[in-house]
Design a protein around this motif. Structure first.
Motif, PDB file in Angstrom:
ATOM      1  N   LEU A  27      22.015  61.334  40.792  1.00 14.94           N
ATOM      2  CA  LEU A  27      20.568  61.463  40.959  1.00 14.94           C
ATOM      3  C   LEU A  27      20.178  61.566  42.431  1.00 14.94           C
ATOM      4  O   LEU A  27      19.303  62.353  42.799  1.00 14.94           O
ATOM      5  N   ARG A  28      20.838  60.799  43.277  1.00 10.53           N
ATOM      6  CA  ARG A  28      20.562  60.905  44.721  1.00 10.53           C
ATOM      7  C   ARG A  28      20.905  62.294  45.240  1.00 10.53           C
ATOM      8  O   ARG A  28      20.196  62.835  46.091  1.00 10.53           O
ATOM      9  N   GLY A  29      21.992  62.861  44.730  1.00  9.03           N
ATOM     10  CA  GLY A  29      22.369  64.212  45.144  1.00  9.03           C
ATOM     11  C   GLY A  29      21.301  65.227  44.792  1.00  9.03           C
ATOM     12  O   GLY A  29      21.020  66.141  45.566  1.00  9.03           O
ATOM     13  N   ILE A  30      20.694  65.042  43.655  1.00 10.95           N
ATOM     14  CA  ILE A  30      19.632  65.963  43.228  1.00 10.95           C
ATOM     15  C   ILE A  30      18.364  65.736  44.044  1.00 10.95           C
ATOM     16  O   ILE A  30      17.737  66.680  44.509  1.00 10.95           O
ATOM     17  N   LEU A  31      18.002  64.485  44.222  1.00 10.39           N
ATOM     18  CA  LEU A  31      16.777  64.185  44.960  1.00 10.39           C
ATOM     19  C   LEU A  31      16.868  64.601  46.420  1.00 10.39           C
ATOM     20  O   LEU A  31      15.856  64.888  47.046  1.00 10.39           O
TER      21      LEU A  31
END
Length: 93
Positions: free
Chosen positions: A49-53
């Motif tokens: 999720l951090r990679g996407i955000l």
């Protein structure tokens, strides 16, 4: 009326659900192993999720969903006895 969820986002949400929706432990002794597995899988979901955000283009959504599933494949929810709890919806998530 709600708008449909775009497929790449729906797939990512399915991957996050796969990460977090593991069988409950059968006993207190099994809970320690269950909790360690769940914490590890939750961290993989957070990383994805951090990679996407951190990607303003949104192009990393499919890549991160795939990455998360690859990580989960190396960390199956095994090694403890699972409780036999009937799932709602006839066993469907």
């Amino acid at each position: 009326m709600t708008a449909p969820i775009p497929e790449p986002i729906a797939d990512l949400l399915r991957a996050v659900t796969e990460a977090l929706d593991i069988p409950e432990p059968a006993t207190e002794d099994d809970a320690q192993i269950h909790n360690a597995i769940l914490a590890d899988r939750a961290m993989d979901a957070v990383v994805a999720l951090r990679g996407i955000l951190g990607d303003p283009t949104g192009l990393s959504v499919p890549w991160n969903a795939d990455y998360l599933r690859k990580m989960l494949a190396t960390k199956p929810p095994t090694g403890y006895r699972a409780a036999e709890v009937p799932r709602q919806n006839g066993g469907r998530p």
